[in-house]
Design a protein around this motif. Structure first.
Motif, short mmCIF file in Angstrom:
data_model
loop_
_atom_site.label_atom_id
_atom_site.label_comp_id
_atom_site.label_asym_id
_atom_site.label_seq_id
_atom_site.Cartn_x
_atom_site.Cartn_y
_atom_site.Cartn_z
N ILE A 288 0.85 -1.19 0.00
CA ILE A 288 0.00 0.00 0.00
C ILE A 288 0.88 1.24 0.00
CG2 ILE A 288 -0.14 0.07 2.53
CD1 ILE A 288 -3.01 1.09 0.15
N GLU A 289 0.46 2.26 -0.76
CA GLU A 289 1.09 3.59 -0.69
C GLU A 289 0.04 4.53 -0.12
OE1 GLU A 289 4.34 4.10 -4.16
OE2 GLU A 289 2.29 3.71 -4.89
N LEU A 290 0.33 5.06 1.04
CA LEU A 290 -0.65 5.82 1.82
C LEU A 290 -0.03 7.13 2.31
CD1 LEU A 290 -3.22 6.17 3.69
CD2 LEU A 290 -2.03 4.66 5.32
N VAL A 291 -0.78 8.21 2.16
CA VAL A 291 -0.40 9.50 2.75
C VAL A 291 -1.53 9.93 3.67
CG1 VAL A 291 0.50 11.81 2.35
CG2 VAL A 291 0.65 10.09 0.53
N SER A 292 -1.21 10.14 4.94
CA SER A 292 -2.22 10.56 5.93
C SER A 292 -1.98 12.01 6.32
CB SER A 292 -2.14 9.67 7.18
OG SER A 292 -2.33 8.32 6.85
N PHE A 293 -3.07 12.79 6.41
CA PHE A 293 -2.97 14.21 6.71
C PHE A 293 -3.69 14.53 8.02
CE2 PHE A 293 -3.15 13.64 2.11
CZ PHE A 293 -2.02 14.30 1.69
N HIS A 294 -3.09 15.46 8.79
CA HIS A 294 -3.73 15.95 10.01
C HIS A 294 -3.40 17.43 10.14
CE1 HIS A 294 -5.90 15.85 13.59
NE2 HIS A 294 -5.03 15.33 14.44
N SER A 295 -4.18 18.15 10.99
CA SER A 295 -4.07 19.61 11.05
C SER A 295 -4.43 20.13 12.43
CB SER A 295 -5.01 20.22 10.00
OG SER A 295 -5.14 21.60 10.16
N THR A 296 -3.86 21.29 12.79
CA THR A 296 -4.26 21.98 14.02
C THR A 296 -5.50 22.84 13.82
OG1 THR A 296 -2.90 23.94 13.56
CG2 THR A 296 -1.83 22.13 14.75
N SER A 297 -5.96 22.95 12.57
CA SER A 297 -7.07 23.86 12.27
C SER A 297 -8.41 23.33 12.75
CB SER A 297 -7.15 24.11 10.76
OG SER A 297 -5.97 24.69 10.27
N LYS A 298 -8.53 22.03 12.88
CA LYS A 298 -9.82 21.43 13.21
C LYS A 298 -9.73 20.78 14.59
CE LYS A 298 -10.63 22.78 9.07
NZ LYS A 298 -11.28 24.09 8.84
N GLY A 299 -10.37 19.64 14.77
CA GLY A 299 -10.33 19.00 16.09
C GLY A 299 -10.89 19.91 17.15
N LEU A 300 -10.18 20.02 18.28
CA LEU A 300 -10.60 20.86 19.39
C LEU A 300 -9.69 22.06 19.55
CD1 LEU A 300 -11.44 17.97 21.87
CD2 LEU A 300 -12.97 19.13 20.27
N PHE A 301 -8.60 22.11 18.77
CA PHE A 301 -7.71 23.26 18.80
C PHE A 301 -8.30 24.41 17.98
CE2 PHE A 301 -4.85 20.80 21.08
CZ PHE A 301 -3.62 21.41 21.26
N GLY A 302 -8.73 24.12 16.76
CA GLY A 302 -9.33 25.14 15.91
C GLY A 302 -8.39 26.28 15.55
N GLU A 303 -7.10 25.99 15.55
CA GLU A 303 -6.08 27.04 15.32
C GLU A 303 -5.81 27.20 13.82
OE1 GLU A 303 -4.64 29.10 17.36
OE2 GLU A 303 -4.72 28.27 19.40
N CYS A 304 -6.83 27.63 13.09
CA CYS A 304 -6.72 27.74 11.63
C CYS A 304 -5.60 28.69 11.20
CB CYS A 304 -8.04 28.22 11.03
SG CYS A 304 -9.43 27.10 11.32
N GLY A 305 -5.52 29.83 11.86
CA GLY A 305 -4.55 30.84 11.46
C GLY A 305 -3.11 30.44 11.70
N ARG A 306 -2.88 29.45 12.55
CA ARG A 306 -1.51 28.99 12.80
C ARG A 306 -0.96 28.19 11.63
NH1 ARG A 306 0.41 31.95 17.09
NH2 ARG A 306 -1.36 32.28 18.48
N ARG A 307 -1.86 27.63 10.82
CA ARG A 307 -1.46 26.82 9.66
C ARG A 307 -0.49 25.72 10.06
NH1 ARG A 307 -4.70 26.24 7.76
NH2 ARG A 307 -4.08 25.79 5.64
N GLY A 308 -0.88 24.92 11.03
CA GLY A 308 -0.06 23.79 11.45
C GLY A 308 -0.63 22.48 10.96
N GLY A 309 0.22 21.52 10.62
CA GLY A 309 -0.24 20.21 10.20
C GLY A 309 0.92 19.32 9.82
N TYR A 310 0.59 18.11 9.40
CA TYR A 310 1.63 17.19 8.95
C TYR A 310 1.03 16.16 8.00
CZ TYR A 310 -0.20 13.54 12.09
OH TYR A 310 -1.00 12.60 12.71
N MET A 311 1.91 15.49 7.28
CA MET A 311 1.52 14.31 6.52
C MET A 311 2.55 13.22 6.79
SD MET A 311 2.39 15.37 2.58
CE MET A 311 4.04 15.86 2.05
N GLU A 312 2.07 11.98 6.79
CA GLU A 312 2.95 10.82 6.94
C GLU A 312 2.90 9.98 5.68
OE1 GLU A 312 3.70 6.47 8.61
OE2 GLU A 312 1.72 7.37 8.84
N LEU A 313 4.06 9.66 5.13
CA LEU A 313 4.15 8.77 3.97
C LEU A 313 4.35 7.34 4.46
CD1 LEU A 313 6.59 10.76 1.62
CD2 LEU A 313 4.14 11.10 1.99
N CYS A 314 3.58 6.43 3.90
CA CYS A 314 3.69 5.01 4.26
C CYS A 314 3.78 4.19 2.98
CB CYS A 314 2.47 4.57 5.09
SG CYS A 314 2.33 2.79 5.37
N GLY A 315 4.81 3.37 2.87
CA GLY A 315 4.92 2.44 1.74
C GLY A 315 5.55 3.01 0.49
#
Length: 480
Positions: A288-315
């Motif tokens: 499998i080739e998988l890229v997973s994305f996450h962000s500080t903009s949503k969830g319970l932080f809601g820090e949209c203006g900080r523009r924080g996040g990451y992606m993980e590459l797998c495979g």
């Protein structure tokens, strides 16, 4: 000028929102304010929690402040312990060290500081029941929100005009906009609205087969879970089916999982594609080739203006990872405040720390209010004759189906706009409520509706439902 740019569309900040901003400017003018039947715009067009009243979490902002300050007026100031909790001071010191003692104003490694990437690895491992060390920090790329990571991957995948990307219908417009901008092909697969926007494997096979018949080289698949704009949370079986499908057809799986903390349904549970890949043995089998994305903009932080996040590459082959590093390097690095906020999101106060209880209480209060607002909106819309809204299981949105009077359909056609754009503009001009026409996300032919967030306060959302109901009666009477 790039013609792809001219033709791309991004509905979340499109025609209706531009109109809302124009009205908002007039509302600030005492001479024009009285010409509207409302005194403010209710922006429910975009998931931007802090802009509509959600308060920032205290502890992350305390740490951020201390990291930004120089040591002599921050962590080493004689009064620091009177102004900040000890765990915030200690964490700020650790972050400063992770930044190489360069502060928050210097470039970092193009993938983000190693310390932060290692924290992300531990977060993923804990979330998905993996062993410590299973996730490689070299496969983590810190990004400006999830959006820049999505754009990076699509930029790499779309080689020419025959390159196809499977996207859900409805979908979040960053995917359609980026594919169009890069000159690729959108390959839509329909979510099943009657079954709570569930996924259907037969539909996936149909969409892929039809695209191949047209000569489209489909190389990737987008999954948004929890769903945007649809608010569904797919179960374990559905996620595993999708991961198997992508493995079977050699499709890169883009897993947009930025709403993983926003799960409200009592029987719903977030199950990541990364975990599915492990549970199915596909990651260890290099299948499998998988890229997973996450962000500080949503969830319970809601820090949209900080523009924080990451992606993980797998495979991915190391040579491909190197190309992604080259692409990341061309942007130097993601913004450092966003990197810091991501670190704080994935590695918060621990039980026993002085800020642990208050931090968890703040998150719990936000979650419970979001859960309540989700019910207010979805239940309220379902009580409006002519509306149909699937229960909101997660994310921050409702995506109701609205029956349009024939006159509205004819009027919209004559004026070169979609019926739900006509409806959304009418709603805005009558009530001040700014929603996004469903046509901007894609939908089945003959379906009309809109997307709304439920981020404004509980009292405001009760008023929104009431105003939408009254306006719909007037709208149908006008265009009957």
């Amino acid at each position: 000028m790039c013609q792809n740019l001219r033709h791309m569309e991004y509905a979340v900040r499109g025609k209706v929102v531009i109109k809302a901003d124009e009205i908002n400017q007039k509302l600030q003018n005492p001479n024009e304010k009285s010409s509207f039947p409302f005194d403010h715009i209710v922006y429910t067009n975009i998931g931007n929690p802090h802009s509509v009243g959600q308060k920032p979490l205290t502890w992350p902002r305390q740490v951020m402040a201390l990291v930004d300050l120089t040591d002599e007026v921050g962590v080493n100031h004689p009064l620091a312990k009177k102004l900040f909790p000890q765990d915030a001071i200690e964490r700020a010191r650790l972050i400063k060290k992770g930044l190489g003692d360069n502060g928050s104003g210097a470039y970092t490694h193009s993938q983000g500081p190693l310390m932060f990437r290692e924290e992300i690895c531990r977060f993923i491992e804990k979330r998905d029941g993996l062993e410590e060390g299973d996730i490689n920090p070299n496969n983590i790329f810190m990004t400006n929100g999830a959006s820049s990571g999505i754009e990076m991957i699509l930029n790499a995948l779309i080689a020419d005009s025959t390159s196809g990307v499977m996207i859900p219908i409805p979908q979040y417009p960053i995917y359609s906009a980026t594919i169009d901008h890069n000159g690729g092909q959108k390959v839509g697969y329909y979510l099943d609205e009657k079954n709570g926007w569930d996924m259907n494997l037969q539909e996936l096979e149909r969409a892929l087969k039809d695209a191949k018949k047209k000569g489209i080289d489909v190389n990737s698949f987008v999954l948004i879970n929890p769903g945007n704009p649809t608010g569904q949370v797919l179960d374990k079986a559905a996620i595993q089916d999708i991961v198997r499908f992508c493995s079977k057809h050699n499709l890169v799986l883009l897993a947009d999982e930025v709403y993983q903390e926003n799960v409200y349904g009592t029987k719903a549970e977030f199950y990541s594609c990364r975990r599915a890949a492990r549970d199915l043995g596909l990651d260890k089998a290099d299948a499998i080739e998988l890229v997973s994305f996450h962000s500080t903009s949503k969830g319970l932080f809601g820090e949209c203006g900080r523009r924080g996040g990451y992606m993980e590459l797998c495979g991915f082959d190391p040579a491909i990872r190197d190309q992604m590093y080259k692409l990341a390097s061309s942007h130097l690095c993601s913004n450092v405040p966003g990197q810091i906020m991501t670190s704080l999101m994935v590695n918060g106060p621990k039980e026993g720390d002085v800020s642990y209880k208050s931090h968890e209480k703040e998150k719990k209060d936000i979650f419970e209010s979001l859960q309540k607002r989700a019910r207010i909106v979805s239940d309220g819309f379902n009580k409006i004759p002519g509306f149909s809204c699937q229960p909101v299981q997660g994310a921050m949105y409702c995506f109701p189906k609205v029956t349009m009077p024939s006159g509205a359909i004819e009027f919209a056609k004559a004026n070169g706009i979609t019926p739900d754009t006509l409806y959304a503009i009418s709603l805005l001009e009558s009530t001040g409520i700014c929603v996004v026409p469903a046509s901007g996300f894609g939908q089945e032919k003959g379906r009309y509706g809109f997307r709304t967030t439920f981020l404004p306060s509980e009292d405001e959302m009760v008023k929104v439902v009431d105003k939408v109901s009254k306006h719909y009666t007037e709208f149908c009477e006008k265009f009957k």
